[in-house]
Design an enzyme around this catalytic site. Structure first.
Site, PDB file in Angstrom:
ATOM      1  N   GLY A  82      15.440   7.399  -1.204  1.00 44.49           N
ATOM      2  CA  GLY A  82      14.066   7.378  -1.720  1.00 44.49           C
ATOM      3  C   GLY A  82      13.774   8.625  -2.548  1.00 44.49           C
ATOM      4  O   GLY A  82      14.544   9.591  -2.511  1.00 44.49           O
ATOM      5  N   TYR A 134      26.160  -2.856   5.046  1.00 42.07           N
ATOM      6  CA  TYR A 134      24.774  -3.291   4.788  1.00 42.07           C
ATOM      7  C   TYR A 134      24.530  -4.675   5.388  1.00 42.07           C
ATOM      8  O   TYR A 134      23.574  -4.874   6.130  1.00 42.07           O
ATOM      9  CB  TYR A 134      24.534  -3.303   3.281  1.00 42.07           C
ATOM     10  CG  TYR A 134      23.115  -3.617   2.878  1.00 42.07           C
ATOM     11  CD1 TYR A 134      22.069  -2.730   3.174  1.00 42.07           C
ATOM     12  CD2 TYR A 134      22.802  -4.783   2.175  1.00 42.07           C
ATOM     13  CE1 TYR A 134      20.761  -3.005   2.779  1.00 42.07           C
ATOM     14  CE2 TYR A 134      21.495  -5.061   1.776  1.00 42.07           C
ATOM     15  CZ  TYR A 134      20.483  -4.176   2.078  1.00 42.07           C
ATOM     16  OH  TYR A 134      19.182  -4.455   1.693  1.00 42.07           O
TER      17      TYR A 134
END
Ligand code: UDP
Length: 315
Positions: A37, A146
């Site tokens: 982020g 993932y």
């Protein structure tokens, strides 16, 4: 004032969710460790009285003590390039981070929305993908950190729903794009736009005949908002995405046209286990949430191109 906890708040989708919930009159507590982020995504919220930020790695087991009515669990690297680089962190946050947030949801009797992914379907053998499909995932390939991380997060969420009645909702997010993606994120839309704007070769992995279906971020946020506030959908799964399907070559052609670019196409070797076709069946979201995407691909791309043009100018 109702409180929403958003993990991964400095991410592309997390930051848009924060804006939406604040606009709807909620108090937002955002958590991020900036592994992928960006601070600039939440910079505009810094002095907002209805926003609080906690910098924290959720991949370490913790008994968080925060008041919450809704928890949106979005913390995880999500671009293949990012999770190839951070495989252990990706698994930690999806396993331990999800456990932390589920415990917090249980303590608060909060709604818990787990950001899952179309990657749980792997390289799908059925088309389009419905929520009932179990998927076709390589459990040990490079994408598995993932795919299996998110499958574990789904399983753990459902265990908390069955065992403790936590108000769990699972959303499987298909390819989403829009402003605040990182220019170096590695995903197809930011890669192609930035290559096209700089008149550099557009990099196509494999033959470019693989497909994706792209949802503009505002449409996705609307779907997530509906999932978060609706009653009587605990334990339910929703595909959220735009069912309009494009090959990667078509994607490159449209972006080249919209940016008036002179870029050539450069064909590179295919990625391992790259899904060949991906398209959501969103009939459940349409019926239950009365939701469907409204923004056309070209309209969404124009907005995204403008965002990246601004980045080029402002550095
Ligand atoms: N892709 C590509 N060139 C790029 C980036 C991606 O051809 O520079 C392809 C990639 O191989 C995949 C599709 O675009 O088939 C979408 O990739 P992305 O990384 O955006 O996300 P995914 O859907 O694979 O998670």
């Amino acid at each position: 004032m109702k409180k929403v906890v958003i993990t991964g708040v400095a991410g592309f989708i997390g930051s848009h969710l924060a804006d939406r919930f604040i606009a709807e009159g909620y108090y937002v507590i955002g958590i991020d460790n900036f592994i992928t982020g960006k601070r600039e995504n939440i910079e505009h919220l810094k002095n907002n009285a209805n926003f609080q930020f906690i910098e924290k790695d959720l991949g370490i087991e913790d008994d968080l003590d925060i008041k919450a009515d809704i928890i949106l669990n979005f913390a995880s690297p999500a671009s293949p390039v990012d999770y190839f680089k951070k495989p252990i962190e990706t698994m930690r946050v999806n396993a331990i981070g999800t456990l932390n947030m589920l415990k917090l949801a249980k303590k608060n009797n909060a709604v818990f929305v787990q950001a899952s992914t179309s990657e749980v379907y792997g390289d799908p053998e059925v088309h389009p993908q419905k929520e009932e499909y179990f998927g076709h995932v390589n459990p040990v390939g490079p994408r598995s950190v993932y795919d299996e991380g998110k499958r574990f997060a789904e399983a753990l969420s459902m265990a908390f729903f069955r065992e403790f009645g936590v108000k769990v909702r699972l959303i499987r997010i298909f390819n989403t794009y829009g402003p605040r993606m990182k220019a170096d994120d590695g995903r197809v839309i930011p890669n192609f736009i930035n290559q096209a704007l700089k008149n550099k070769p557009i990099t196509i992995y494999g033959d470019g005949k693989q497909t994706r279906s792209y949802c503009f971020v505002d449409d996705l946020v609307e779907g997530i908002y509906r999932v978060s506030i609706k009653e009587d959908i605990d334990g339910e799964i929703f595909n959220l995405g735009n069912p309009e399907e494009y090959t990667i070559i078509q994607t490159a052609q449209i972006i080249k046209e919209l940016t008036n670019s002179n870029s050539d196409f450069k064909f590179l070797p295919p990625l391992q286990d790259d899904p060949k076709r991906r398209c959501p069946d969103i009939s459940k979201a349409k019926t239950v949430l009365d939701w469907k995407p409204e923004v056309s691909f070209r309209e969404g791309l124009e907005k995204t191109i403008d965002f990246f043009k601004g980045k080029l100018v402002n550095g």
